[in-house]
Design a protein around this motif. Structure first.
Motif, PDB file in Angstrom:
ATOM      1  N   ALA A 240      40.196  28.824  41.686  1.00  0.00           N
ATOM      2  CA  ALA A 240      38.992  29.330  41.860  1.00  0.00           C
ATOM      3  C   ALA A 240      38.409  29.349  40.353  1.00  0.00           C
ATOM      4  O   ALA A 240      38.962  29.062  39.429  1.00  0.00           O
ATOM      5  CB  ALA A 240      39.142  30.842  42.106  1.00  0.00           C
ATOM      6  N   THR A 244      36.162  34.819  39.340  1.00  0.00           N
ATOM      7  CA  THR A 244      36.607  34.972  40.533  1.00  0.00           C
ATOM      8  C   THR A 244      38.295  35.176  40.520  1.00  0.00           C
ATOM      9  O   THR A 244      38.884  36.117  41.045  1.00  0.00           O
ATOM     10  CB  THR A 244      36.350  33.990  41.650  1.00  0.00           C
ATOM     11  OG1 THR A 244      34.979  33.839  41.788  1.00  0.00           O
ATOM     12  CG2 THR A 244      36.915  34.103  42.962  1.00  0.00           C
ATOM     13  N   SER A 248      39.987  38.875  41.414  1.00  0.00           N
ATOM     14  CA  SER A 248      40.747  39.127  42.399  1.00  0.00           C
ATOM     15  C   SER A 248      42.087  39.467  41.868  1.00  0.00           C
ATOM     16  O   SER A 248      42.761  40.459  42.536  1.00  0.00           O
ATOM     17  CB  SER A 248      41.051  37.489  42.929  1.00  0.00           C
ATOM     18  OG  SER A 248      42.092  37.671  43.668  1.00  0.00           O
TER      19      SER A 248
END
Length: 277
Positions: A240, A244, A248
């Motif tokens: 990713a 991100t 996350s």
């Protein structure tokens, strides 16, 4: 770790780890050892001063109990009833006189439960939460403009972690303060055992004090569960984008921390539900 964005997030995690270690230390301490024992000395002095008031209330509760229990003076002449009441009076007086020792005995039992939980689980100290190397590498590889959203993510995430750290440690300090308050004021509610109509006050006090002591066991269990979480950190998706990936990771980490803080905050409620209070 030269990147200040990664350093900001790691500093927040270090604060969390420090507070978790402090909680671990506090739960194994007795009130006499806390802050060098100065607070305990003051509480013991207050407890001793309130014993005089407790003895006065002892007589009052005893007289009120006699008046409500006996419908007439003739009933009081019954040997079995008179002996029962004076035995109650003597026991209540003993509870006030040795109330400090009895409360410390209950606390020692709970401290033994806490130590048993720690030794059985095999945790000498809570598991430290560290920033994965994949996150550090991804942050280091970002350019200036790519690092702007990362700065916002780590700033918000670090702030959340910092706040949760202090909320959690405040709950543990609050337990210590409640132990001190119960110990200081103990002679007053314990005097209610002298009269049968007022004995529920003393029973509620003893149950509440036991619940405060047992909060330590619930907090230790919560810390052990979180340590298992920390040993298996959130999965980092290296495919990713850096923003991100970091968002996350930080989001899942904060969720795990919220679970622990929620358990610590609700420790008193959980104990009262278990004990039916």
């Amino acid at each position: 770790m030269d990147n200040w964005i990664a350093q900001n997030l790691q500093h927040a995690l270090n604060t969390w780890n420090d507070k978790l270690s402090e909680i671990w230390m506090l739960l194994t301490q007795s009130p006499q050892q806390f802050k060098g024992g100065n607070i305990w000395n003051v509480i013991a002095t207050i407890h001793g001063g309130l014993q005089a008031i407790g003895y006065a209330l002892l007589v009052l509760f005893f007289v009120v109990g006699v008046m409500k229990t006996c419908g007439s003076f003739a009933e009081l002449k019954r040997p079995e009833l008179a002996i029962k009441m004076f035995i109650r009076f003597g026991l209540a007086q003993g509870v006030i006189t040795y109330g400090m020792e009895l409360m410390l005995a209950v606390l020692d039992i709970v401290q033994g439960v806490i130590s048993t939980i720690m030794n059985t689980a095999g945790f000498g100290a809570p598991q430290a939460t560290v920033l994965p190397q994949e996150i550090i590498t991804a942050i280091d590889d970002c350019g200036f403009f790519e690092s702007i959203p990362l700065w916002a993510v780590t700033l918000i995430g670090g702030l959340f972690i910092w706040v949760l750290s202090f909320v959690m440690i405040l709950s543990v300090y609050g337990r210590f303060f409640r132990l001190y308050m119960y110990t200081a004021i103990a002679p007053v509610p314990l005097a209610s055992f002298a009269g049968e109509p007022s004995q529920n006050i003393g029973k509620s006090f003893v149950k509440s004090y036991a619940a405060v002591c047992l909060e330590g066991a619930i907090i230790v269990l919560a810390c052990i569960i979180f340590s298992v979480f920390a040993a298996s950190p959130p999965v980092v998706d290296t495919s990713a984008a850096p923003v991100t990936m970091v968002w996350s990771y930080v989001g899942e980490l904060i969720f795990n921390m919220l679970v622990l803080v929620g358990c610590v905050r609700m420790a008193d409620r959980l104990v009262r539900e278990m004990m039916g209070l």
